[in-house]
Design an enzyme around this catalytic site. Structure first.
Site, PDB file in Angstrom:
ATOM      1  N   ASP A 151       0.825  -1.211   0.000  1.00 14.96           N
ATOM      2  CA  ASP A 151       0.000   0.000   0.000  1.00 14.96           C
ATOM      3  C   ASP A 151       0.864   1.268   0.000  1.00 14.96           C
ATOM      4  O   ASP A 151       1.985   1.249   0.508  1.00 14.96           O
ATOM      5  CB  ASP A 151      -0.916  -0.031   1.237  1.00 14.96           C
ATOM      6  N   HIS A 170       2.511   3.341  -8.972  1.00 14.92           N
ATOM      7  CA  HIS A 170       2.241   1.928  -9.269  1.00 14.92           C
ATOM      8  C   HIS A 170       3.418   1.316 -10.039  1.00 14.92           C
ATOM      9  O   HIS A 170       3.800   0.182  -9.803  1.00 14.92           O
ATOM     10  CB  HIS A 170       0.943   1.770 -10.060  1.00 14.92           C
ATOM     11  N   LEU A 201      10.612 -20.550  -4.345  1.00 18.67           N
ATOM     12  CA  LEU A 201       9.602 -19.711  -3.694  1.00 18.67           C
ATOM     13  C   LEU A 201       8.236 -19.845  -4.385  1.00 18.67           C
ATOM     14  O   LEU A 201       8.159 -19.833  -5.609  1.00 18.67           O
ATOM     15  CB  LEU A 201      10.075 -18.250  -3.788  1.00 18.67           C
TER      16      LEU A 201
END
Ligand code: IPE
Ligand code: IPE
Ligand code: MG
Length: 247
Positions: free
Chosen positions: A21, A38, A132
């Site tokens: 965020d 972004h 991962l």
């Protein structure tokens, strides 16, 4: 940073989930359009995936677009969709080479068919990787996910393969979007906001929550390590007693 610099984490969280965020505020603070925040957020994501992998985290879930984010202006929604498309197109091969397994949670039905195809392609290509696991929460809302689980359970009961009395917490877990992924040990939210915003409500029952003031585009390996150290100082009791007083 060389591999030898990986800190000797004694209790490395197996699964870290991140609410990325603060992109808009990062941009506003610099007089830039929100989309620039972004874009820089995607770079922070690349750094974080690399760091998580080196630190030895096994699962990382990232909140990249919420079911509620459709309420933003169409222009911003379009830009976010474009960034996801570009991220998969540009980064999938490299993620695959580095052994990352990608999974997606969230509602797919409403998505643009091209994005739907890219998400399937990413999961298919990387499904046998054993590095991962990167879980992308896209068009994701936890209440919606739990509602979908309730629908799946109701279908089983209607078909007669399950009775109401047989429904357990495991039944619910198994009907969520990614039942094979363990619950997050640590949830990090950047930007200083202290709320979950409809993220992993079922799975976070006993997660440790760490809120950091950093805006997401500034997040890096050092910030991840600081959050992990905070996690390591917490005592997880799961309703029991502290280890030292438990005898
Ligand atoms: C997070 O940054 C990215 C998404 C929610 C898609 P924001 O866009 O929410 O940035 P702020 O919270 O407005 O600063
Ligand atoms: C949560 O951030 C969603 C993502 C990070 C993708 P928001 O910025 O949408 O959350 P609120 O609106 O501040 O709760
Ligand atoms: Mg926000």
């Amino acid at each position: 940073m060389p591999h030898s610099a990986v800190p000797p984490f004694e209790r490395t969280p197996r699964h870290v989930a991140i609410i990325m965020d603060g992109n808009g505020r990062w941009a506003a603070a610099r007089g830039l359009p929100r989309v620039e925040g972004h874009r820089r957020g995607v770079e922070a994501l690349r750094r974080t995936i690399r760091a998580a992998s080196e630190i030895g985290i096994k699962f990382i879930t990232i909140f990249s677009f919420s079911a509620e984010n459709w309420s933003r202006p169409a222009k911003e929604v379009g830009e976010l969709m474009g960034l996801l498309r570009r991220f998969i197109r540009n980064d999938l091969a490299e993620l695959h080479r580095s052994g990352v397994r990608m999974r997606v949670i969230g509602e797919r039905v409403q998505l643009d068919p091209e994005i739907g195809r890219l998400l399937v392609e990413a999961e298919e290509l990387t499904k046998s990787n054993d590095g991962l696991t990167l879980v992308v929460a896209f068009n994701y809302g936890a209440r919606q996910e739990i509602t979908r689980a309730a629908q799946r359970i109701a279908e089983k009961v209607a078909k007669g393969s399950l009775t109401a009395a047989e429904i357990t917490m495991e039944t619910v877990s198994e009907c969520l979007d990614a039942p094979d992924i363990p619950d997050p040990d640590l949830i990090i939210r950047t930007s200083g906001e202290q709320r979950l915003s409809n993220f992993l409500l079922w799975q976070s029952a006993y997660s440790e929550l760490v809120f950091v003031p950093t805006y997401w585009p500034d997040f890096d390996r050092a910030a991840l390590e600081t959050a992990i150290r905070e996690y390591q100082q917490r005592e997880r009791r799961f309703g029991g007693l502290a280890a030292k007083t438990g005898s």
